[in-house]
Design a protein around this motif. Sequence first.
Motif, short mmCIF file in Angstrom:
data_model
loop_
_atom_site.label_atom_id
_atom_site.label_comp_id
_atom_site.label_asym_id
_atom_site.label_seq_id
_atom_site.Cartn_x
_atom_site.Cartn_y
_atom_site.Cartn_z
N ALA A 68 0.73 -1.27 -0.14
CA ALA A 68 -0.03 -0.07 -0.03
C ALA A 68 0.80 1.29 -0.01
CB ALA A 68 -0.99 -0.10 1.13
N THR A 69 0.33 2.27 -0.18
CA THR A 69 0.99 3.73 -0.37
C THR A 69 0.14 4.42 1.12
OG1 THR A 69 1.40 3.77 -2.50
CG2 THR A 69 1.46 5.60 -1.49
N THR A 70 0.83 4.72 1.87
CA THR A 70 -0.04 5.28 3.08
C THR A 70 0.61 6.60 3.34
OG1 THR A 70 -0.07 2.81 4.08
CG2 THR A 70 -0.47 4.72 5.52
N GLU A 71 -0.23 7.33 3.87
CA GLU A 71 -0.01 8.88 4.50
C GLU A 71 -0.33 8.71 5.99
OE1 GLU A 71 -0.93 12.44 1.40
OE2 GLU A 71 -2.60 10.60 1.19
N TYR A 72 0.39 9.60 6.77
CA TYR A 72 0.29 9.51 8.26
C TYR A 72 -0.04 11.08 8.43
CZ TYR A 72 2.46 4.98 7.32
OH TYR A 72 2.62 3.87 6.77
N PHE A 73 -1.02 11.31 9.47
CA PHE A 73 -1.53 12.53 9.97
C PHE A 73 -1.71 12.37 11.41
CE2 PHE A 73 -3.25 11.67 5.83
CZ PHE A 73 -2.69 12.83 5.05
N GLU A 74 -1.42 13.48 12.37
CA GLU A 74 -2.06 13.28 13.70
C GLU A 74 -3.72 14.02 13.36
OE1 GLU A 74 -1.52 15.47 17.72
OE2 GLU A 74 0.04 16.32 16.28
N ALA A 75 -4.41 13.16 14.08
CA ALA A 75 -5.73 13.53 14.28
C ALA A 75 -6.11 14.42 15.04
CB ALA A 75 -6.46 12.06 14.66
N ASP A 76 -7.20 15.15 14.67
CA ASP A 76 -7.53 16.50 15.46
C ASP A 76 -8.55 15.71 16.38
OD1 ASP A 76 -8.77 18.80 16.49
OD2 ASP A 76 -9.48 19.44 14.45
N ALA A 77 -8.18 15.17 17.46
CA ALA A 77 -8.84 14.48 18.35
C ALA A 77 -9.89 15.50 19.16
CB ALA A 77 -7.90 13.82 19.38
N ALA A 78 -9.47 16.50 19.16
CA ALA A 78 -10.47 17.58 20.00
C ALA A 78 -11.76 17.71 19.23
CB ALA A 78 -9.80 18.95 20.43
N ASN A 79 -11.83 17.57 18.07
CA ASN A 79 -12.98 18.05 17.08
C ASN A 79 -13.44 16.81 16.37
OD1 ASN A 79 -13.14 20.97 17.34
ND2 ASN A 79 -11.18 20.82 16.25
N ALA A 80 -13.16 15.61 16.98
CA ALA A 80 -13.57 14.13 16.28
C ALA A 80 -14.69 13.78 17.10
CB ALA A 80 -12.43 12.97 16.41
N VAL A 81 -15.49 12.87 16.25
CA VAL A 81 -16.91 12.26 16.84
C VAL A 81 -16.50 11.07 16.69
CG1 VAL A 81 -19.26 12.17 16.35
CG2 VAL A 81 -18.11 14.25 15.87
N GLY A 82 -16.84 10.36 18.05
CA GLY A 82 -16.71 9.06 18.01
C GLY A 82 -15.24 8.32 18.19
N LEU A 83 -14.25 9.12 18.29
CA LEU A 83 -12.86 8.55 18.09
C LEU A 83 -12.67 7.97 19.63
CD1 LEU A 83 -10.11 8.56 16.79
CD2 LEU A 83 -9.57 10.69 17.88
N PRO A 84 -12.11 6.63 19.43
CA PRO A 84 -11.94 5.93 20.63
C PRO A 84 -10.78 6.52 21.39
CG PRO A 84 -12.24 4.42 18.85
CD PRO A 84 -12.34 5.84 18.37
N ARG A 85 -11.00 6.63 22.76
CA ARG A 85 -9.77 7.32 23.57
C ARG A 85 -8.96 6.20 23.93
NH1 ARG A 85 -10.42 12.37 25.33
NH2 ARG A 85 -12.73 12.74 24.92
#
Length: 85
Positions: A68-85
């Motif tokens: 695969a070709t993969t890109e990596y990002f830091e998620a904006d957890a403060a504005n996420a909906v339903g993101l598991p902690r």
Amino acid sequence: MHVMAVSTVSDQDRFWSGLKKAHAKLPRGAAWKVAVASKDGTRAVNIITHDSIDAVRDFFETHAGGHATTEYFEADAANAVGLPR
């Protein structure tokens, strides 16, 4: 931090097989939160918590990078909906 690994998959069987094996070998302090593929198998999103995007990239590329070709990002957890902690 939550690291998003967004992949365009070239060989879905080998990609997911590699990640299933990798799951047992997560870097110290990392936790796999989400692993999901598109219905046709050509795209994938994985979310892994860790203190380093580079460490997640190195780990992910070691186990599935050839499929695969993969890109990596830091998620904006403060504005996420339903993101598991």
